[in-house]
Scaffold this motif. Structure first.
Motif, short mmCIF file in Angstrom:
data_model
loop_
_atom_site.label_atom_id
_atom_site.label_comp_id
_atom_site.label_asym_id
_atom_site.label_seq_id
_atom_site.Cartn_x
_atom_site.Cartn_y
_atom_site.Cartn_z
N UNK A 186 0.87 -1.73 0.29
CA UNK A 186 0.01 -0.30 0.51
C UNK A 186 1.07 1.41 0.17
N UNK A 187 2.29 1.31 0.74
CA UNK A 187 2.93 2.81 1.33
C UNK A 187 3.43 2.75 -0.28
N UNK A 188 3.98 1.80 -1.45
CA UNK A 188 4.21 1.47 -2.83
C UNK A 188 3.68 2.44 -3.87
N UNK A 189 2.03 1.71 -3.62
CA UNK A 189 1.17 2.73 -4.63
C UNK A 189 1.11 3.88 -3.86
N UNK A 190 0.69 4.51 -2.70
CA UNK A 190 1.15 5.72 -2.55
C UNK A 190 1.52 6.22 -2.80
N UNK A 191 3.50 5.84 -3.09
CA UNK A 191 4.45 6.93 -3.67
C UNK A 191 4.43 6.70 -4.66
N UNK A 192 3.59 5.14 -5.62
CA UNK A 192 3.84 5.76 -7.06
C UNK A 192 2.75 6.66 -7.49
N UNK A 193 2.16 6.74 -6.93
CA UNK A 193 0.55 7.35 -7.20
C UNK A 193 0.95 8.99 -7.18
N UNK A 194 2.12 9.41 -5.81
CA UNK A 194 2.46 10.70 -5.91
C UNK A 194 3.58 10.84 -6.49
#
Length: 50
Positions: free
Chosen positions: A20-28
């Motif tokens: 989930x943290x990875x997906x959030x960072x990629x989206x940012x």
């Protein structure tokens, strides 16, 4: 519960949190409006002269 089950649950929870943290960072990072450098700036950085 057995120790191995507890370790498996904790490991799975950490894995899901990292995903989930990875997906959030990629989206940012994808949200930012990244514009390429102007061609003249690239040429000046490389030291190429006309």
């Amino acid at each position: 519960m057995e120790r191995s089950k507890i370790v498996a649950i904790i490991t799975g929870a950490i894995s899901v949190l990292l995903a989930i943290a990875y997906l959030i960072i990629v989206q940012i990072l994808d949200y930012r409006d990244m514009q390429p450098a102007p061609i003249m700036q690239i040429i000046l950085d490389l030291g190429i002269r006309h």
